[in-house]
Write a protein that holds these residues in place. Structure first.
Motif, mmCIF file in Angstrom:
data_model
loop_
_atom_site.group_PDB
_atom_site.id
_atom_site.type_symbol
_atom_site.label_atom_id
_atom_site.label_comp_id
_atom_site.label_asym_id
_atom_site.label_seq_id
_atom_site.Cartn_x
_atom_site.Cartn_y
_atom_site.Cartn_z
ATOM 1 N N VAL A 205 0.829 -1.201 0.000
ATOM 2 C CA VAL A 205 0.000 0.000 0.000
ATOM 3 C C VAL A 205 0.865 1.253 0.000
ATOM 4 N N THR A 206 1.853 1.292 0.872
ATOM 5 C CA THR A 206 2.688 2.491 0.942
ATOM 6 C C THR A 206 3.550 2.639 -0.305
ATOM 7 N N SER A 207 4.065 1.525 -0.819
ATOM 8 C CA SER A 207 4.934 1.608 -2.000
ATOM 9 C C SER A 207 4.173 2.051 -3.245
ATOM 10 N N LEU A 208 2.941 1.520 -3.405
ATOM 11 C CA LEU A 208 2.188 1.784 -4.636
ATOM 12 C C LEU A 208 1.336 3.041 -4.561
ATOM 13 N N LEU A 209 0.806 3.359 -3.382
ATOM 14 C CA LEU A 209 -0.131 4.478 -3.276
ATOM 15 C C LEU A 209 0.460 5.728 -2.651
ATOM 16 N N VAL A 210 1.402 5.576 -1.763
ATOM 17 C CA VAL A 210 1.965 6.743 -1.065
ATOM 18 C C VAL A 210 3.285 7.168 -1.721
ATOM 19 N N GLU A 211 4.251 6.267 -1.748
ATOM 20 C CA GLU A 211 5.547 6.587 -2.356
ATOM 21 C C GLU A 211 5.498 6.529 -3.884
ATOM 22 N N ARG A 212 4.575 5.747 -4.426
ATOM 23 C CA ARG A 212 4.400 5.592 -5.875
ATOM 24 C C ARG A 212 5.714 5.207 -6.564
ATOM 25 N N ARG A 213 6.327 4.177 -5.993
ATOM 26 C CA ARG A 213 7.634 3.748 -6.473
ATOM 27 C C ARG A 213 7.577 3.169 -7.883
ATOM 28 N N LEU A 214 6.409 2.711 -8.311
ATOM 29 C CA LEU A 214 6.272 2.169 -9.665
ATOM 30 C C LEU A 214 5.389 3.057 -10.533
ATOM 31 N N GLY A 215 5.310 4.323 -10.185
ATOM 32 C CA GLY A 215 4.536 5.257 -11.000
ATOM 33 C C GLY A 215 3.135 5.468 -10.467
ATOM 34 N N GLU A 216 2.277 6.036 -11.280
ATOM 35 C CA GLU A 216 0.903 6.290 -10.886
ATOM 36 C C GLU A 216 0.193 4.972 -10.564
ATOM 37 N N PRO A 217 -0.726 4.978 -9.599
ATOM 38 C CA PRO A 217 -1.449 3.742 -9.267
ATOM 39 C C PRO A 217 -2.140 3.131 -10.484
ATOM 40 N N ALA A 218 -2.113 1.824 -10.567
ATOM 41 C CA ALA A 218 -2.708 1.101 -11.690
ATOM 42 C C ALA A 218 -4.214 1.327 -11.748
ATOM 43 N N PRO A 219 -4.823 1.146 -12.923
ATOM 44 C CA PRO A 219 -6.268 1.359 -13.053
ATOM 45 C C PRO A 219 -7.115 0.372 -12.265
#
Length: 274
Positions: A205-219
């Motif tokens: 959750v933190t990596s994908l939504l807060v830090e966005r380490r892989l870019g914008e959240p997926a659809p």
């Protein structure tokens, strides 16, 4: 009534662990798998293996002209029903293997309930199809690609379809015996078959939504106003994960009880700190 094991991890309070839950043991995360599948879709697009608007038949033997794209599958707008036909009750996804999925894909034009892109209907079936298409596009099994393109770059190891039995945490039945979880290692895996420790799920959750380490959240993520979220439920497990633009986040997991209550716990937590 037997107390429901509960785990709440968040940005705003110490961990809350009750009634025998354990954030270091693997639990089923159900449809929280879907945002990981969606992230894999986006990462494969960045790598040039596919385009989100590619037609499904580029990768799978679907009938030509269905109009279904990978994006439709990811956003639940494919027109496919919520569940694949032919499931049983006791362990619904156990017989739904690769061969069963392939047979359904070949007659996909007879299974749609609406034109692609017209309506949104949440579909586990659609995500099973999407996962199979991603495996074909990437030239490797789904979980291999997930580790290579998503979990590996995030340095996460405690997410898998098959954790060691001694590291699994499952619900208990009336007499305290472990309840056998649903079998979700077949074709349904990309829709809801992953296990994770709550600690690892919180890092997702933190990596994908807060830090966005892989870019914008997926659809694949759901959105409601300022909230980006997803939930998941299997036979005896439910999870809610969400984050706000200011970096506030929560991960709730329960073993038993109503999934709607799990969602409410997570939303109330975020409301209390927003």
């Amino acid at each position: 009534m037997r107390p429901v094991p509960l785990c709440i991890l968040s940005s705003s309070a110490p961990p809350r662990v009750e009634h025998g839950h354990d954030p270091e043991l693997f639990v089923q995360i159900g449809s929280l798998t879907k945002p990981l599948t969606g992230t894999l879709l986006v990462r494969l697009a960045v790598a040039g293996a596919l385009d989100l608007d590619d037609p499904l038949e580029r990768f799978l033997p679907a009938p030509a002209g269905t109009g279904i794209t990978l994006r439709h599958l990811a956003t639940h707008t494919s027109g496919l029903p919520r569940l694949p036909p032919g499931l049983n009750r006791r362990d619904p996804y156990a017989p739904f293997d690769a061969a069963a999925l392939d047979a359904l894909v070949r007659r996909l034009d007879t299974l749609t309930t609406a034109a692609p892109g017209k309506d949104e209907e949440y579909s586990n079936f659609g995500y099973a199809v999407l996962g199979s298409a991603l495996a074909a596009a990437g030239g490797a099994p789904y979980e291999h690609l997930l580790n290579e393109y998503v979990l590996g770059p995030l340095d996460l190891t405690d997410v898998t379809s098959a954790p060691a039995p001694e590291r699994r945490l499952v619900a208990r039945g009336l007499f305290g015996r472990p309840v056998r979880p649903w079998t979700m290692t077949g074709a349904i895996l990309p829709a809801g078959g992953l296990w994770a420790t709550p600690v690892a799920a919180a890092r997702l959750v933190t990596s994908l939504l807060v830090e966005r380490r892989l870019g914008e959240p997926a659809p694949s993520w759901q959105r409601a106003g300022r909230l980006t979220w997803h939930n998941g439920a299997t036979k005896d497990a439910s999870v809610f994960a969400g984050a706000l633009p200011d970096g506030t986040w929560v991960l709730v997991h329960r073993l038993g009880g109503a999934p709607d209550t799990t969602d409410k716990i997570g939303i109330d937590h975020l409301k209390g700190v927003a």
